[in-house]
Every structure is written in C-alpha cells, then in structure tokens.
Design a protein around this motif. Structure first.
Motif, PDB file in Angstrom:
ATOM      1  N   THR A 124       0.823  -1.209   0.000  1.00 31.56           N
ATOM      2  CA  THR A 124       0.000   0.000   0.000  1.00 31.56           C
ATOM      3  C   THR A 124       0.860   1.263   0.000  1.00 31.56           C
ATOM      4  OG1 THR A 124      -0.180  -0.214   2.386  1.00 31.56           O
ATOM      5  CG2 THR A 124      -2.016  -1.044   1.103  1.00 31.56           C
ATOM      6  N   GLN A 126       3.075   2.420   1.853  1.00 32.59           N
ATOM      7  CA  GLN A 126       3.377   3.149   3.090  1.00 32.59           C
ATOM      8  C   GLN A 126       4.882   3.267   3.313  1.00 32.59           C
ATOM      9  OE1 GLN A 126       0.979   2.000   6.544  1.00 32.59           O
ATOM     10  NE2 GLN A 126      -0.369   0.954   5.132  1.00 32.59           N
TER      11      GLN A 126
ATOM     12  N   VAL B  91       5.328  14.953  -1.043  1.00 32.30           N
ATOM     13  CA  VAL B  91       4.862  14.037  -2.081  1.00 32.30           C
ATOM     14  C   VAL B  91       3.487  13.501  -1.698  1.00 32.30           C
ATOM     15  CG1 VAL B  91       5.380  11.964  -3.406  1.00 32.30           C
ATOM     16  CG2 VAL B  91       7.250  13.351  -2.521  1.00 32.30           C
ATOM     17  N   LEU B  93       1.237  10.581  -2.829  1.00 34.49           N
ATOM     18  CA  LEU B  93       1.221   9.385  -3.663  1.00 34.49           C
ATOM     19  C   LEU B  93      -0.194   9.087  -4.128  1.00 34.49           C
ATOM     20  CD1 LEU B  93       3.670   7.185  -1.606  1.00 34.49           C
ATOM     21  CD2 LEU B  93       4.098   8.204  -3.821  1.00 34.49           C
ATOM     22  N   ASP B  95      -2.440   6.713  -3.956  1.00 33.55           N
ATOM     23  CA  ASP B  95      -3.551   6.322  -3.085  1.00 33.55           C
ATOM     24  C   ASP B  95      -3.446   6.963  -1.707  1.00 33.55           C
ATOM     25  OD1 ASP B  95      -1.364   5.015  -2.284  1.00 33.55           O
ATOM     26  OD2 ASP B  95      -2.130   2.989  -2.514  1.00 33.55           O
ATOM     27  N   ALA B  97      -1.444   6.638   0.670  1.00 32.54           N
ATOM     28  CA  ALA B  97      -0.467   5.878   1.462  1.00 32.54           C
ATOM     29  C   ALA B  97      -0.392   6.341   2.913  1.00 32.54           C
ATOM     30  CB  ALA B  97       0.923   5.911   0.824  1.00 32.54           C
ATOM     31  N   LEU B  98      -1.568   6.506   3.542  1.00 30.95           N
ATOM     32  CA  LEU B  98      -1.569   6.824   4.970  1.00 30.95           C
ATOM     33  C   LEU B  98      -1.070   5.616   5.747  1.00 30.95           C
ATOM     34  CD1 LEU B  98      -4.992   8.670   5.303  1.00 30.95           C
ATOM     35  CD2 LEU B  98      -2.711   9.673   5.297  1.00 30.95           C
ATOM     36  N   PHE B  99      -0.444   5.878   6.903  1.00 32.23           N
ATOM     37  CA  PHE B  99       0.020   4.761   7.737  1.00 32.23           C
ATOM     38  C   PHE B  99      -1.198   4.179   8.445  1.00 32.23           C
ATOM     39  CE2 PHE B  99       3.829   7.718   7.993  1.00 32.23           C
ATOM     40  CZ  PHE B  99       4.401   7.163   6.873  1.00 32.23           C
ATOM     41  N   THR B 100      -1.512   2.922   8.108  1.00 30.44           N
ATOM     42  CA  THR B 100      -2.782   2.362   8.557  1.00 30.44           C
ATOM     43  C   THR B 100      -2.819   2.065  10.050  1.00 30.44           C
ATOM     44  OG1 THR B 100      -1.876   0.307   7.683  1.00 30.44           O
ATOM     45  CG2 THR B 100      -3.600   1.355   6.402  1.00 30.44           C
ATOM     46  N   ARG B 159      -0.654  15.854   5.337  1.00 29.70           N
ATOM     47  CA  ARG B 159       0.613  15.285   5.780  1.00 29.70           C
ATOM     48  C   ARG B 159       1.755  15.717   4.858  1.00 29.70           C
ATOM     49  NH1 ARG B 159       1.351   8.837   5.823  1.00 29.70           N
ATOM     50  NH2 ARG B 159       1.480   9.243   3.602  1.00 29.70           N
TER      51      ARG B 159
END
Lengths: 256, 269
Positions: A124, A126, B91, B93, B95, B97-100, B159
């Motif tokens: 994903t 991250q 940047v 990205l 999608d 790309a949050l830290f889940t 962010r």
C-alpha cells in the motif's frame, strides 16, 4: 529484468538472498540509537508480538508438560524409576523442548503477522511514503519488530518452561500421585541453572533473532501484491521452522 | 520573467534517459519548471510520468542526463544530502499511502516529529491547523480505514504539506475520487501552491481538470515529450500526438495497445 540476470539469480538465488538478508540485518543494526522514541517503539512491539503470544505459549507449554510426564512415567515405570520424572522433564524441557517449541510457535503466531504487516505496508506504498518523508523504514518499521522478537522469545521460553513444569506437576503429582517432595528435590538437584536453563536461554535468543530477522526481511522484500505477501508469509514459517531445527542441532552439538 | 528567481528554473531536467531492462521508459527528456508554477505531466498510462516523479525525488537514478533542483544534481546526492533534500519536498502518492496503524493525527504529526524538535503543544497546533486547512477539523482521532477515499486523500495532502515544503510532487492526485473531492483537491493544490510560494508538479491524465489548475503542461508519449505549453494552447494544438491525447481520440500516432504499468520496484535495490 533481462533473461540473463534472472538465470543468474536462479543459480545463486539462495546465496544472494542470504547475503541480502545479512546486509538487511546490518542496515537495521546501524540504526540502533537507544533513543527514547526507539525504546518506546520496541516496547510497543514487545507488547504487540510478545505479550499477545503469551496465551498460546502458556496453553501449549502446559500440555507439553503433561504429555511429557505421561510418556516419561510410562517408560520409567518399567524400571521402577517413575520418581525420576521431574529430572527427565526438566532437562529435556529447559535444554530442548522449551526453546524449540516456543520458537516454532512464535514463528507461526508472530513471525507471520510481522511479515504480513510489513508486506502489506509495502503493497500500500506506506514504506515508499516513509522514504519520501526522509524516514528510513528499515529503522522505523523493521528494527523495532526485530528487536522485540529477539527480546520476546527468551521471555516466552521461560514462560513456556514454567507452564510445562506446572503441567508436569499437575499430571505427576495430581493425577499419578507421585510424591511432591521427591518431584521437587529431583528437579532442584538434577537440573542445573547455568548449564540447562541459561544454555536454553541462549538458544532461544538465537531462535528469536533468526525468526524475527526472517519475518521482517521477508515482509520487506515481499512482492507488493496480495499473492506476494501470501508467499512471503508462508516462506517465513517454513524457513524459520527449518532453521530453528538446524540451528538447534548445531548449537546442541557444539556448545553442550 | 523579469526577476532572476523566476528566470532560473527550480527544476531543470536535461536529456534524461531511463531504461528498465530493455525497455526505454524515457529517452532524452528536457523539462524546465519555473518557481511558483503548477506544472502538469500528462500522457497515456504507463508512459513513464510516475517514473519522472521518482527520478526527481531521487528514488530512481537516471541512466543518462541530469536533474537539477535549485542547482543541485539529484543523482549525485549522497544518502545524507538526499535525506536533507527530501525534507523540502512534499509528495502525495496515488492512493495517499496513509500509515494504517496510526490515527489521522499521528499520520500528519509523523514528519513533524521526525524532522523538528517542536514541543508537543506546537506539534498539536500545527497538525490541527493543517487538518482544518483541508476542511477536516475534528477527525484527528479516527483511523485511516474509517475515512472515505476523498477524506483520506485530503489527510494525505495535509501530511505532505505539513512542513511547508518548497516543492510538491503529486502522483495522480484526483484519480478515483468523486467530482466534489476532485474539485477540493484541485483547489487545495492550487491555493497551497500560491499561498506558500511552492512549485508543484502534478502527474495526471485528467485533461478536463488540468486546464483549471495547471500553468503549464508537458505531454509524454513514446518515451519523449511530444508537446508542451499552457493547457489551453495544447487543446487547440494541431500536433497529431497532442491533439490525440488532449481530445481523447483513438486514432493517432500514440499506439493504444496495452502497456504494462510501472513495475513495482524493490526498495532494497
């Protein structure tokens, strides 16, 4: 990748992979700072992957202790030596079964989840996002999980062994009616703290380090797809289990 | 173009070549991005737009040619210099790309905590101000999986801009969002760029939106720049590749056969 490179990869695949894995370890160790934030995230991981494995470790330990006593008493009875059961259980547990079984259980319970977690973070994007924020994901994500695994496994091994002794007590004394005094005195005089218990702890430290390194490395190098993460998770369990048993034999034959 | 700062481009790309295996992704690309502008990279999928972003951010190294940012050559930077450089770029990205595993608040606070030594109260104030700037005050304790796609993108935007970077890189920032969210992100990009005096690069294939936020456009096809100019000029262009792309025609010089998207690159490579 060109055809040439992939052929070469096939030939030297395992060696290359092992080399990459060790470089990965060095990259992690280069990031050790003992800063407050780092210690905090290691402790958090010790809770998430270590403490959360406690229940399964304790249950398994208890039953391993019981079955070990059952078999031992059956065999020893033929020589009229069933009062030696605590010695047999204690020695085999502290030296071999405790470290090995705990590490195997840990690989299945925590190693897989670490691989899947890191692999999914990669899939994903991250990890990419982290690199772009000038945060090194090897140090931020992999290192705390690796350190936590290496810390947790010896502690879990101690817990496993304690529960196994308890299982042995319940079966030998409670069910089979052996004398409690003899049970404990045999254990106390026949099992050595330094040689048996501490020796097993060193083993479990090596196992914990091995399993965690494999888990973080496979997660980190997983193909960023669903299937890739699945394969990486399977590989973690398979390779961890094999290496635990191989390392166990090597360490037992050279250091005891 | 009177002042010196406007005349020297922030990002100067010369004769850029990038190959992946035997495929040439970029073949002799020249790009100048002036300070304070929003520049769009457009082109069909798989043409190497995202690759340019990764070359600019130093994740990939070019096979030939150079990328200069504020006079510094990206591919010649050491690890430490690259680290320093990335603190000044934001940047977003594709999608988000949050830290889940972190809350919205912790997601936005991560770069602040990493790169500054601000006291907790200030971190909090900074994060909350960015969150309300993207219109999402009050969701700071939610987890990323509790957000809609548009909200997640806006949090990722907050962010990306939390340290007020000089250069913003957006990878398909509007893809997969509903029309209202598209407009929100578009407005945020443009307004943040102008308010903070940033320079932005937006990779997109959304022709209808690009006119509404970009100052200048580059169109990539078949590993080269086939057209450049302000979006309105490009729409009216008679150059066959540009006309085909801007007006979405099937027939034209750009072959519309399937090209595989950017292969996932190994972080360890």
């Amino acid at each position: 990748m060109t055809a040439k490179i992939s052929n070469l990869d096939k030939l030297s695949g395992p060696v290359t992979e092992a080399g990459r894995c060790l470089l990965f370890l060095l990259r992690m160790l280069a990031g050790v700072r003992f800063s407050g934030q780092q210690i905090l995230s290691v402790l958090q991981q010790v809770y998430l992957i270590g403490a959360r494995s406690l229940v399964i470790i304790m249950i398994c330990g208890f039953f391993v202790g019981m079955v070990l006593s059952l078999q031992a008493i059956n065999a020893l009875e033929q020589f009229g030596a069933s009062d030696q059961v605590s010695l047999l259980v204690g020695k085999s547990l502290f030296r071999e079964l405790g470290p090995v079984l705990t590490a195997l259980l840990f690989a299945g319970r925590a190693g897989t989840s670490v691989t899947a977690e890191i692999g999914l973070m990669k899939a994903t994007n991250q990890l990419e996002a982290m690199e772009l924020m000038a945060i090194d994901p090897v140090q931020r994500i992999a290192l705390p999980r690796f350190a936590a695994g290496a810390i947790s496994v010896p502690l879990l091994t101690a817990m496993f062994s304690a529960m196994a002794i308890l299982g042995s007590v319940v079966f030998s004394i409670g069910v089979m009616g052996l004398d409690a005094g003899i049970f404990w005195s045999k254990l106390q005089t026949g099992v050595y703290f330094q040689k048996d218990f501490v020796g097993g702890m060193w083993k479990s430290l090596v196992f914990g380090g091995t399993v965690s390194l494999i888990a973080v490395y496979f997660g980190y190098s997983a193909k960023p797809t669903g299937a890739g993460v699945g394969t990486a998770t399977t590989n973690t369990v398979v390779l961890s289990s094999v290496l635990i048993l191989i390392f166990d034999f090597i360490m037992t034959s050279f250091f005891t | 173009m009177t002042s010196a700062s406007a005349a020297t481009p922030v990002i100067k790309i010369r004769d850029l070549v990038y190959r992946r295996g035997e495929r040439t992704i970029l073949d002799g690309v020249d790009i100048d991005i002036p300070r304070g502008k929003v520049v769009a990279f457009m082109g069909p999928s798989g043409v190497g737009k995202t690759t340019i972003l990764r070359l600019i951010s130093g994740q990939l190294r070019p096979d030939a040619g150079s990328i200069e940012i504020n006079g510094q050559v990206v591919s010649a930077m050491s690890r430490r210099e690259l680290h320093q450089f990335r603190r000044n770029i934001g940047v977003l990205l594709q999608d988000g790309a949050l830290f889940t595993d972190l809350t919205v608040f912790e997601n936005i606070a991560t770069p602040v905590r990493e790169h500054t030594k601000l006291p907790e109260a200030l971190v909090r104030r900074l994060v909350m101000s960015k969150l309300s700037a993207v219109g999402l005050g009050g969701i700071e304790e939610r987890m990323p999986h509790e957000l809609s796609g548009g909200m997640a993108r806006r949090v990722a935007f907050a962010r990306a801009v939390v340290l007020d970077p000089d250069i913003m890189l957006y990878d398909e920032p509007m893809t997969g969002l509903d029309p209202i969210a598209v407009s929100t992100i578009r407005t945020l990009m443009r307004e943040t760029n102008d308010a903070l005096g940033q320079t932005s690069i937006v990779v997109t294939h959304n022709v209808s939106q690009v006119r509404r936020f970009a100052d200048y456009c580059y169109i990539l096809a078949s590993a080269k720049i086939v057209g450049e100019g302000p979006p309105d000029e490009l729409t009216a262009s008679t150059e066959p590749s540009v006309d085909q792309f801007m007006n979405g025609k099937v027939e034209g010089p750009i072959p519309f056969h399937y090209q595989s998207p950017d292969a996932p690159w190994g972080l360890l490579d």
